[in-house]
Design an enzyme around this catalytic site. Structure first.
Site, mmCIF file in Angstrom:
data_model
loop_
_atom_site.group_PDB
_atom_site.id
_atom_site.type_symbol
_atom_site.label_atom_id
_atom_site.label_comp_id
_atom_site.label_asym_id
_atom_site.label_seq_id
_atom_site.Cartn_x
_atom_site.Cartn_y
_atom_site.Cartn_z
ATOM 1 N N TYR A 1 -1.732 -0.230 10.140
ATOM 2 C CA TYR A 1 -1.893 -0.743 8.779
ATOM 3 C C TYR A 1 -0.680 -0.368 7.931
ATOM 4 O O TYR A 1 -0.127 -1.200 7.208
ATOM 5 C CB TYR A 1 -3.175 -0.174 8.163
ATOM 6 C CG TYR A 1 -3.369 -0.540 6.713
ATOM 7 C CD1 TYR A 1 -3.815 -1.804 6.350
ATOM 8 C CD2 TYR A 1 -3.103 0.380 5.698
ATOM 9 C CE1 TYR A 1 -4.000 -2.150 5.021
ATOM 10 C CE2 TYR A 1 -3.276 0.045 4.368
ATOM 11 C CZ TYR A 1 -3.729 -1.220 4.033
ATOM 12 O OH TYR A 1 -3.891 -1.552 2.712
ATOM 13 N N SER B 1 0.843 -1.189 0.000
ATOM 14 C CA SER B 1 0.000 0.000 0.000
ATOM 15 C C SER B 1 0.879 1.241 0.000
ATOM 16 O O SER B 1 1.982 1.237 0.560
ATOM 17 C CB SER B 1 -0.897 0.028 1.244
ATOM 18 O OG SER B 1 -1.544 1.285 1.389
#
Length: 251
Positions: A156, A142
């Site tokens: 995350y 990501s």
């Protein structure tokens, strides 16, 4: 025996788009899911309607026994050639000062440990020293790994930073085994992962502030994944490809 592609988290979003493209490229696709069997079955039905071959397999990548069972199911379809480590979770927005040990354990168990264990099973099958014929592992990272996600989801972002390091390390480890290991680093993509993290309107709210003034699509990420999994990208092993519309470019 056909060549098999496993797509973890393949019932929706980037995973589903990758499954469709993988089927069109000639792979028998294992569509992994953990809870939404109806969505996985729909992906399989669409692939089969187009003349492809696919199977939906329920497995939680946060559970080692489920991962082993997932790969055993794939073995029954054919020869594993591609693993797409796509499954992952986001939690609700929270500062680090309010994160619990339980939240951190769940995030890293699914996003990091699950990817490691899936790759372990793939390497066992693909490595030429173990009788395999090589293959490709593509991890889904990501843009948050570069941006840090401060004030929202540092856990995350950190889990995806671990995936970046894992990608480079495993690529070096298995380069002589006929296995390519790469990653894609998506930015803001139009999927329901935002809703699962409690922000269903996030894409709409951020689109105007993005360099391209729009979010990316799952298909755009899937196209990058299929290229990285192809023979054309063999010498790109170890690469991490940003698919973020310039969002992940740091000053």
């Amino acid at each position: 025996m056909p060549n098999v592609m496993i797509v973890t988290g393949g019932s929706r979003g980037i995973g589903a788009a990758t499954a469709f493209l993988g089927a069109r490229a000639g792979y028998a696709v294992v569509v992994n899911y953990v809870s939404n069997g109806a969505a996985a079955d729909k992906v399989v039905a669409e692939i089969e309607a187009g003349g492809g071959r696919a199977a939906a397999v329920k497995a939680d990548v946060g559970v080692e026994a489920d991962i082993v069972a997932l790969f055993e199911a794939a073995d029954r379809l054919g020869t594993l050639k591609v693993l797409v480590n796509n499954a992952g979770i986001v939690d609700a927005v929270a500062p680090v000062a309010e994160m619990t040990a339980e939240r951190l354990e769940r995030t890293f168990r699914i996003n990091v440990t699950g990817s490691f264990l899936c790759a372990r099973e793939a390497v066992k099958r693909m490595a030429t020293s173990r009788g395999g014929s090589g293959g490709a592992i593509v991890n889904v990272s990501s843009a948050a790994a570069k941006l840090g996600a401060g004030g929202s989801r540092v856990d995350y972002a950190a889990s995806k930073g671990a995936i970046d390091t894992f990608t480079v390390g495993l690529a070096r480890e298995v380069a002589g085994e006929g296995i390519s290991v790469t990653a894609v680093r998506p930015g803001i993509i139009e999927t329901d992962i935002h809703a699962s993290g409690g922000e269903p309107t996030r894409v709409a709210e951020l689109s105007a502030s993005l360099p391209l003034k729009r979010a990316g699509t799952p298909e755009e990420v899937a196209q990058a994944i299929l290229w990285l999994a192809s023979d054309e990208a063999t010498y790109s092993t170890g690469a991490i490809l940003d698919v973020s519309g310039a969002r992940a470019i740091l000053p």
